[in-house]
Design a protein around this motif. Structure first.
Motif, short mmCIF file in Angstrom:
data_model
loop_
_atom_site.label_atom_id
_atom_site.label_comp_id
_atom_site.label_asym_id
_atom_site.label_seq_id
_atom_site.Cartn_x
_atom_site.Cartn_y
_atom_site.Cartn_z
N GLU A 79 0.83 -1.22 0.00
CA GLU A 79 0.00 0.00 0.00
C GLU A 79 0.86 1.26 0.00
N LYS A 123 -5.13 -3.91 -6.65
CA LYS A 123 -6.47 -3.45 -6.27
C LYS A 123 -7.41 -4.62 -6.01
N LEU A 174 -0.87 -2.46 -10.67
CA LEU A 174 -1.82 -1.81 -9.76
C LEU A 174 -3.20 -2.46 -9.86
N GLU A 179 0.55 0.25 -14.35
CA GLU A 179 -0.90 0.12 -14.27
C GLU A 179 -1.38 -1.33 -14.13
N TYR A 198 3.57 1.72 -1.52
CA TYR A 198 4.27 1.90 -2.79
C TYR A 198 3.34 1.84 -4.00
N SER A 199 2.04 1.87 -3.78
CA SER A 199 1.11 1.69 -4.90
C SER A 199 1.15 2.84 -5.91
N SER A 200 1.65 3.98 -5.53
CA SER A 200 1.73 5.09 -6.47
C SER A 200 2.94 5.02 -7.39
N PHE A 201 3.83 4.05 -7.17
CA PHE A 201 5.06 3.96 -7.95
C PHE A 201 5.04 2.86 -9.02
#
Length: 133
Positions: free
Chosen positions: A74, A89, A85, A82, A76-79
């Motif tokens: 959680e 999710k 991710l 797609e 590092y989910s912005s790095f």
């Protein structure tokens, strides 16, 4: 040799991937957990965590054990990419007891992964997880 330590992530991750593709799940899980401990690139955390979560689910680990690795991911989910991710999710919805995880997998995740040849084993996992008795 400390100068070679930077290669340990790749080495353990690739061994884990090979074991995963050969359906040696316990061994693959060990390698992925080791690779996570050596991971320095933030973009590689989510794919590694995804592999750990998939294998732990296949091996019937408890939700508390899954949540431990989910919380690591959680951060590092912005790095991540797609496709990675999207897989992450799925576990977000599933671990939060949302019934949406089934619809999410059927409408977004499976159609996306169907066209990615290198993710066949992961796609198979989602079919197994959604339709197991």
């Amino acid at each position: 040799d400390n100068s070679l330590i930077r290669f340990k992530y790749s080495l353990y991750y690739n061994w884990g991937l090979r074991c995963f593709k050969e359906f040696r799940n316990e061994e693959a899980l060990e390698y992925f957990i080791k690779s996570l401990s050596y991971c320095k690139n933030r973009a590689n955390i989510i794919p590694t965590v995804n592999s750990i979560l998939i294998l732990m689910t296949k091996l019937n680990y408890s939700k508390n054990e899954l949540r431990k690795y989910y919380l690591i991911g959680e951060k590092y989910s912005s790095f991540c990419r797609e496709n990675d991710l999207l897989i992450f999710k799925y576990f977000r919805f599933k671990l939060n007891n949302s019934r949406y995880y089934r619809k999410y997998a059927q409408e977004k995740l499976i159609p996306t992964l169907t066209n990615v040849r290198s993710k066949v084993e992961i796609l198979l996992f989602f079919y197994e997880d959604l339709y197991k008795l």
